[in-house]
Enzyme design. Structure first.
Site, PDB file in Angstrom:
ATOM      1  N   HIS A  24      14.225  41.307  71.304  1.00  0.00           N
ATOM      2  CA  HIS A  24      14.102  41.408  70.065  1.00  0.00           C
ATOM      3  C   HIS A  24      15.471  40.989  69.390  1.00  0.00           C
ATOM      4  O   HIS A  24      15.646  39.943  68.631  1.00  0.00           O
ATOM      5  CB  HIS A  24      13.767  42.710  69.286  1.00  0.00           C
ATOM      6  N   GLY A  67      12.075  45.894  70.282  1.00  0.00           N
ATOM      7  CA  GLY A  67      13.297  46.478  70.351  1.00  0.00           C
ATOM      8  C   GLY A  67      13.432  47.384  71.692  1.00  0.00           C
ATOM      9  O   GLY A  67      14.547  47.942  72.163  1.00  0.00           O
ATOM     10  N   VAL A  95      16.347  51.791  61.857  1.00  0.00           N
ATOM     11  CA  VAL A  95      15.134  51.481  62.082  1.00  0.00           C
ATOM     12  C   VAL A  95      15.439  49.762  62.415  1.00  0.00           C
ATOM     13  O   VAL A  95      16.144  49.098  61.808  1.00  0.00           O
ATOM     14  CB  VAL A  95      14.103  51.411  61.083  1.00  0.00           C
ATOM     15  N   GLU A  96      14.664  49.267  63.599  1.00  0.00           N
ATOM     16  CA  GLU A  96      15.023  48.083  63.977  1.00  0.00           C
ATOM     17  C   GLU A  96      14.746  46.793  62.803  1.00  0.00           C
ATOM     18  O   GLU A  96      14.769  45.475  63.086  1.00  0.00           O
ATOM     19  CB  GLU A  96      14.663  47.453  65.346  1.00  0.00           C
ATOM     20  N   THR A  97      13.793  47.375  61.677  1.00  0.00           N
ATOM     21  CA  THR A  97      13.643  46.134  60.969  1.00  0.00           C
ATOM     22  C   THR A  97      14.562  46.279  59.558  1.00  0.00           C
ATOM     23  O   THR A  97      14.593  45.630  58.605  1.00  0.00           O
ATOM     24  CB  THR A  97      12.257  46.418  60.279  1.00  0.00           C
TER      25      THR A  97
END
Lengths: 321, 268, 321, 268
Positions: free
Chosen positions: A101, B139, B59-61
């Site tokens: 990612h 992630g 948070v990975e967004t």
């Protein structure tokens, strides 16, 4: 600057067989579903998908449009692994090249910054660097425009600057086409996103052709009163299409929440080849276009999904799911 | 006081996992965590309400100091936007990891091995024709590489808790050094941290300081060592296992009535 | 999360002699002038300045606070080369290590992304890469925290991914302290910037200690209603100081325009050592603190600078200069 | 029709430079330009009003398709924000260069040499004790490296138009190859483009296709070849020089009345 507003059909006609493509949004959030349904209708072939899968990628796989996938996440989130992706890959019918990612983020960052590569420790120790699982060359063979993909997946080197030891050089990620679905766009292409930008703010600078589908096309001047609040500049956009509810059944923050029964139905039916074909007939081919899709959904169903301020979604206390 | 405690059977194994994970997060009050999708998100919400109100969630967004008013359906759910300090995209959501700002990462997965390596990519022995294709890295790679420590949550089943993962997505204590792929200690690659715990539906596993192999630290109430060994794909050290404190009625109530009243996460 | 609001004196006390520092804003736009005046009062010494000069850097040089400067632009814009910088460097009394503007951007980008270096062609062909002009080691010797500066200025290598030929690896840029002056900040540190973000949105992630001075401290919740409109997350901020008119004599978009007579006066007087000393006595030492500085300027003078919506500055048709 | 034209003396040499530069920009209508600070900004404003309304302006402090309602005092002036498509920071302002989106860069400088290399860093022979310290590289390096072509604007003086710049900030046609610093053609380093013109207060200079050396293409009205040679620090080829069309009254009026009525840029 001239207006870039075109119809969805016109925009999608610009995509060629074998193109390397990137979609904005992620999982159930702000994904260009209407645009992808049109790609399926136009039967694009041998596409190479970069980034993440979920409904858009999954539709392309099920409809036989996709040759390879290079990315980091192929899940429909709470609704399971993207079902066509799962079926096709487990049958050995899809080329997959897994990256991380952060790799995806750094690859797009490098392209956005006009750099050929960037150094990171992002995948040290993991099977992402396993040469046995490196399918980049296979994906490259499929791509119409092979120069867009790097010659190799990564290279290891010693950090000369901060004594960090071995680091991984990771190449820029570029695409032929990027399609993003956003909340608002001006007719010259300036666009405003609410909620997660996902990768869109980098990816629009990483593609040769950028199509923006927007819930609303608003006057360009309106967006230019607060350019700090815009996420995509007009100069990186080639086409603008107004597509209300264009992210359904996903959510578009401040516009509508996700359609959970629809997503569950998709997951269940697409578990088999026949199920997917029926689904595609019903929701893509038989409805002819996005207007038909919306009419089939029905106005009252859509109204129940409409976001409530200030939250931007439908809170469960207000009937959300 | 008896009714303060819930008995096994009054909660599901999944609820036990989430509740004990939430308790484990007490270690991270005031710390910065990057939270993966699925049940880690639920356990984090429970922990913030009961045990560590000052935990800072990334948070990975792309949300920093996320404070979602209601439980998100996944980490991509836009329920996480409102109330956060900053909303950017996935790259910015991950950079706190590579910048070494993240005290702990908290993830699920499909397989975990005795060194705490986690697999969320594919199950089988042919990458190009997997027995089971999974979601991919997301992630999970980055959290394992960069976070100062990680906590993993997974149902405890023989096919999941294995000698060696089929694909090494999240690096644990013994990882692969490329180009040869030799198994080496993670510090040999300059990776800090390593997993602190694997919280399953049966107990809490930790890793031996010397061998870096998984051992059973805690068994959940009503779970025997034998049952846990039976559900584990390798010979696991159960000699150090003790039983956890009982589940609280309040923990179950909070989970069922306030955190996930619609049972979105199918915990029960 | 606890409040991070402190006084300007307290915030500046956290800066140590020999620190490597970065200031937000650029030239006449959103520069932390009030914070730097306080640094001069507190007589910081041997600082290494990264980035750009203009009034903040120039004040530090004139006051003898700066040992070295590593950056890309040392001009006060329309008001000439930063006068103390010019005088000191022409006398051979200042270590300068010139890098490119894109170098600075990419170095901060790399740090923001947690990467040790990035590949670019940014300075090929130019004297930025001239080893005879490489003063990085001299700057490094001065720095209290030497590990923060890279071991070498750049390294050349062949691009292995896209056949781009020789590229320059450029190292991450990191700082001990970053001070940004912004329009609004919440008490937990979330900050909102209007107009050019300059480098602030990267630099706050590149420093060990981040001080935000803000025109207004507003309720944190207010900023969190639209987190897409914030540019600095609370998690990267250590201290917040409310400093109205803290960017004077520069401009702060949507708050006030630049004070041109003041800037011209600065340029004229600081052309000589004596002139600078007089200026500093008058505007830094004699006024004691920022409140004294504002009172000396006078309310009516400040009012004339106040920005007019929707432009965010004072248009010349409305009396602007 | 005579009063359509302004005569030398009815405008200043600086105004002539700005006006002819604006005309030169006709070549870039509909193209994307990254504009440096100072007089290039003024010439661009004039060009957009008179000759190339569809020119798309990028500014290195992060504005895309900038349309400032009034003349900014520099490229850092927040007058450039309102009306632009996107306002980010300096990195985003420069990345269009490295992404190869910029058709032309337009800059000033302190010295230019016969290969079109520009110096904006220092004058003298000791970097550590310069005769004259200048502003430094800023975008001038990046524009010269990445733009598909560049245009430079500078007063024509013997000390400015020199055989070889004291410091090579903006690469022209013959540049330095490191680590040795040998003078090579820019394409040898993989750099595209190169300068198309140097517009001075006396004329318009271009570069020979073969030798890449500067020659005089146009002389402004009332300027002789001898005068230009006298103001140039090396033997310049004037053999191809012709005279420009006359300055228009409307150009001078526009500059004085609409673009810079307060004479901020001291052009007169």
């Amino acid at each position: 600057m001239q207006s870039k507003v075109v119809s969805l059909q016109e925009a999608i006609q610009e995509i060629q067989h074998g193109d390397t493509i990137f979609f904005g949004g992620i999982v159930e959030n702000r994904r260009p579903v209407a645009a992808v349904c049109e790609m399926v209708r136009q039967q694009k072939r041998n596409l190479v998908l970069l980034g993440t899968c979920s409904i858009p990628g999954d539709l392309l796989i099920g409809a036989g449009c996709l040759g390879a996938y290079r990315g980091c996440y192929s899940s429909n989130g709470a609704f399971g692994i993207s079902p066509n992706m799962k079926r096709w890959s487990e049958a050995g019918n899809l080329i997959i090249d897994d990256i991380g990612h952060l790799d995806l983020s750094l690859g797009l960052l490098a392209t956005m910054a006009g750099c050929p590569f960037i150094a990171t420790k992002s995948c040290l120790g993991t099977d992402v660097l396993n040469p046995a699982y490196d399918n980049l060359d296979k994906a490259r063979e499929l791509a119409r425009n092979q120069d867009i993909l790097p010659r190799k997946k990564y290279q290891l080197m010693e950090d000369p600057f901060f004594d960090m030891g071995t680091v991984q050089l990771f190449p820029a990620i570029k695409a032929d086409v990027c399609i993003c679905h956003v909340q608002q766009a001006g007719e010259q292409g300036t666009a405003r996103i609410d909620g997660s930008l996902t990768f869109d703010h980098f990816a629009v600078h990483a593609a040769r052709k950028v199509i923006i589908t927007a819930e609303q096309v608003v006057p360009e001047e309106y967006l230019r009163q607060d350019p700090n609040r815009n996420q995509i500049p007009c100069t990186s956009v080639d086409m603008v299409v107004e597509v209300p509810w264009g992210g359904h059944p996903g959510q578009v923050y401040n516009f509508y929440d996700m359609d959970i029964p629809f997503l569950q139905d998709y997951a269940a039916r697409c578990a088999t080849e026949e199920g997917f074909q029926q689904w595609a007939d019903e929701w893509i081919f038989d409805v002819k276009d996005h207007e038909g899709y919306l009419d089939k959904l029905g106005a009252s169903r859509l109204e129940r999904l409409r976001a409530i301020p200030p939250y931007g979604y439908v809170p469960r206390s207000k009937g959300g799911m | 006081m008896a009714d303060r405690y819930a008995q096994p059977g009054e909660y599901t194994p999944t609820e036990a996992m989430v509740i004990y994970a939430a308790r484990f997060l007490k270690n991270f009050d005031g710390k910065k965590g990057l939270i993966g999708t699925g049940l880690p998100l639920v356990a984090t919400q429970l922990a913030k309400k009961l045990y560590c109100p000052n935990m800072i969630i990334f948070v990975e967004t792309g949300q920093y100091d996320a404070n979602p008013p209601e439980l998100p359906i996944s980490i991509m759910d836009s329920r996480i936007t409102y109330g956060s300090s900053w909303q950017m995209g996935d790259p910015e959501g991950l950079f706190p990891l590579s910048r070494d700002e993240i005290d702990f990462g908290f993830i699920g997965g499909a397989q975990i091995d005795k060194y705490g390596n986690v697999n969320s990519t594919f199950v089988g022995d042919d990458y190009n024709k997997p027995f089971k294709r999974l979601a991919g890295t997301a992630g999970a790679v980055d959290i394992g590489v960069f976070a100062r420590t990680t906590v993993t949550l997974m149902a405890h089943q023989k096919r999941r808790v294995v000698e060696m993962v089929d694909y090494l997505t999240t690096p644990g204590w013994m990882v692969k050094k490329w180009p040869e792929g030799d198994l080496v200690r993670r510090e040999e690659l300059g990776l800090q941290g390593g997993p602190s715990a694997f919280v399953s539906t049966l107990g809490i596993m930790q890793f031996d300081d010397e061998t870096k192999e998984m051992y059973v630290d805690k068994l959940f109430p009503g779970v025997s060592s034998a049952e846990l060994q039976e559900s584990t794909g390798f010979a696991i050290d159960v000699s150090r296992a003790t039983e956890t404190d009982l589940v609280l009625v309040e923990e179950v109530r909070m989970l069922r009535e306030e955190i996930d009243p619609l049972n979105i996460y199918r915990m029960r």
